[in-house]
Enzyme design. Sequence first.
Site, PDB file in Angstrom:
ATOM      1  N   LYS A   3       0.861  -1.191   0.000  1.00 41.01           N
ATOM      2  CA  LYS A   3       0.000   0.000   0.000  1.00 41.01           C
ATOM      3  C   LYS A   3       0.892   1.234   0.000  1.00 41.01           C
ATOM      4  CE  LYS A   3      -4.267   1.275   2.401  1.00 41.01           C
ATOM      5  NZ  LYS A   3      -4.970   1.151   3.694  1.00 41.01           N
TER       6      LYS A   3
HETATM    7  C1  E4P Z   1      -8.267   1.812   3.929  1.00 39.67           C
HETATM    8  O1  E4P Z   1      -7.488   1.415   3.131  1.00 39.67           O
HETATM    9  C2  E4P Z   1      -8.121   3.095   4.639  1.00 39.67           C
HETATM   10  O2  E4P Z   1      -6.908   3.144   5.270  1.00 39.67           O
HETATM   11  C3  E4P Z   1      -9.261   3.277   5.575  1.00 39.67           C
HETATM   12  O3  E4P Z   1     -10.450   2.834   4.959  1.00 39.67           O
HETATM   13  C4  E4P Z   1      -9.382   4.677   6.126  1.00 39.67           C
HETATM   14  O4  E4P Z   1     -10.593   4.761   6.835  1.00 39.67           O
HETATM   15  P1  E4P Z   1     -10.907   5.957   7.873  1.00 39.67           P
HETATM   16  O5  E4P Z   1     -11.203   7.186   7.094  1.00 39.67           O
HETATM   17  O6  E4P Z   1     -12.107   5.455   8.623  1.00 39.67           O
HETATM   18  O7  E4P Z   1      -9.692   6.097   8.733  1.00 39.67           O
END
Ligand code: E4P
Length: 215
Positions: free
Chosen positions: A87
Site C-alpha cells: 500500500k
Molecule cells: C483503507 O485502506 C483506509 O486506510 C481506511 O479505509 C481509512 O478509513 P478511515 O477514514 O475510517 O480512517
Amino acid sequence: MKFFIDTANLAQIKEAQDLGVLDGVTTNPSLMAKEGIKGQNNILKHYVDICKIVTGDVSAEVIATDFEGIIKEGEALADLHERIVVKVPMIRDGVKAIKYFTDKGIKTNCTLVFSAGQALLAAKAGATYVSPFIGRLDDISVDGIGLIEDIRTIYDVHGFETEILAASIRHPLHIVQCAKAGADVATCPLSAITALLNHPLTDKGLAQFLADAKK
Ligand code: E4P
C-alpha cells in the site's frame, strides 16, 4: 463486489472470514497502532498472522515517503507472504514506486486518493487497486460516492484494469452505494458488514414463522 475488512484486529478478521463473505483485508499505520502493534518485527509478524487467516489480498502500508525508502520497505513487505499487497500513498514518489512495483509484478494499492485525477494517475502507473476515501470526503461535505462514480466512468472509458477499492466506509448504506456505483471492492469495518444483516421485517417475519411452526 468484493468485501475486504478494514482492520488489523485478528478477532474481527476471523469473524468476517467465518461469515464466509471475506475477500481480503486492508490495514494502515493507524489501524496497526490501534491494536498496539509496535516495532518493525512485531508489525511484520502481524501481517503474516493476518495472511494466515484469510484467503485474499492483504494490504500492508509503507511508511517511507521517498522513492528508495518506499521500494525497500515495499519489497520487504511483498517478500513476507504471497497475499501481501504493498500500500503506497498518492504522492509523487509513491506513483513512481507503483510503476516500479508494477513492472516487477508486485501488487499495489494506491492509498489516500481523494480526486479523479489522482485515481487516473494511479491507474496510469499500473496500481492493482486504487483507494478513494469516501467517508473522509463526506466528512468535509464532498460527495464520496460521486468520486467512485467518476473513477468508474474514467476506468471504463479507457479500459484501465486497476480495481476501485472504496475505502473509509462508515456505514452499511455506503457499502450499498459503492456496489451501485460499480466499486470493485469495498473495505469496511466489521460493524458495517454485519449491519447489512439487519432489517426489522426480517426479525418480525422470523419470529412469526417460528411461532407458527410450533402450531
Ligand atoms: C483503507 O485502506 C483506509 O486506510 C481506511 O479505509 C481509512 O478509513 P478511515 O477514514 O475510517 O480512517
